[in-house]
Design a protein around this motif. Structure first.
Motif, short mmCIF file in Angstrom:
data_model
loop_
_atom_site.label_atom_id
_atom_site.label_comp_id
_atom_site.label_asym_id
_atom_site.label_seq_id
_atom_site.Cartn_x
_atom_site.Cartn_y
_atom_site.Cartn_z
N GLY A 90 0.81 -1.20 0.00
CA GLY A 90 0.00 0.00 0.00
C GLY A 90 0.84 1.26 0.00
O GLY A 90 2.08 1.20 0.00
N TYR A 92 0.87 5.38 1.82
CA TYR A 92 0.37 6.04 3.02
C TYR A 92 0.89 7.47 3.12
O TYR A 92 1.88 7.84 2.49
CB TYR A 92 0.79 5.26 4.28
N ASP A 105 -3.14 7.81 6.99
CA ASP A 105 -4.08 7.62 5.88
C ASP A 105 -3.39 6.69 4.89
O ASP A 105 -2.29 6.98 4.42
CB ASP A 105 -4.40 8.95 5.20
N THR A 107 -3.75 3.45 1.66
CA THR A 107 -4.50 2.80 0.60
C THR A 107 -3.84 1.47 0.31
O THR A 107 -2.64 1.41 0.04
CB THR A 107 -4.52 3.66 -0.68
N THR A 109 -3.08 -1.25 -2.13
CA THR A 109 -3.01 -1.18 -3.59
C THR A 109 -2.93 -2.52 -4.29
O THR A 109 -2.94 -2.56 -5.51
CB THR A 109 -1.79 -0.33 -4.01
N SER A 116 -9.07 2.38 0.66
CA SER A 116 -8.51 3.44 1.51
C SER A 116 -9.04 3.31 2.92
O SER A 116 -10.19 2.91 3.14
CB SER A 116 -8.88 4.81 0.94
N TYR A 117 -8.22 3.65 3.88
CA TYR A 117 -8.61 3.63 5.28
C TYR A 117 -7.74 4.62 6.05
O TYR A 117 -6.74 5.11 5.55
CB TYR A 117 -8.50 2.22 5.88
N SER A 118 -8.17 4.93 7.26
CA SER A 118 -7.48 5.92 8.08
C SER A 118 -7.47 5.46 9.53
O SER A 118 -8.47 4.93 10.02
CB SER A 118 -8.20 7.27 7.95
#
Length: 153
Positions: A90, A92, A105, A107, A109, A116-118
């Motif tokens: 991912g 970030y 934050d 993603t 990939t 996406s996440y946070s």
């Protein structure tokens, strides 16, 4: 001379001016500034997330899980749900918007559609603390803790 000093201290205590000098005290409804720090960057660190909050995509949402994330560069990361043996790739961004708090934050990939996440991290000491997913509030029925390490866990 001692009597006027006692009266002055008593008056200050009664009115609250001695104990609440106004410096460093939170107003009602505000959280006091933490006495701990979060790392200023994630590069080169390992982040261990554990609890029953869904910390990353593909982590079980209701079961206790442990996730290890590593940050080899300033914008790429990998994570693994412990027990699966599969690393996910991912990107970030890591920011420290205020003392004692960091936002990750990210993603994922390596899926057909990027996810996406946070995570919002709040320290309890200089290496660990609690996290929430997105803008959610901490919940008493959720366990969500993190720990940063400078070397491989």
């Amino acid at each position: 001379m001692r009597y006027p000093a006692r009266v002055a201290i008593g008056a200050a205590l009664a009115t609250g001016t001695l104990l609440t000098g106004g410096v460093g005290h939170a107003q009602p409804g505000e959280s006091p500034a933490p006495e701990c720090t979060v790392p200023d960057q994630a590069v080169g660190k390992f982040l261990i997330l554990r609890g029953n909050s869904p910390s990353v995509p593909l982590a079980p949402a209701s079961d206790f899980s442990m996730v290890v994330a590593r940050f080899p560069t300033a914008d790429s990361m990998q994570y693994m749900v412990v027990g699966t043996g599969i690393w996910h790739d991912g990107t970030y961004t890591y920011t420290v918007p205020e003392p004692g708090r960091a936002v990750l934050d990210a993603t994922q990939t390596d899926t057909g559609q990027p996810i996406s996440y946070s995570l919002s991290l709040r320290c309890s000491d200089n290496m660990s603390g609690n996290f929430t997913v997105g803008d959610s509030e901490p919940s008493p029925d959720r366990t969500a803790t993190y720990m940063f390490q400078n070397m491989r866990p």
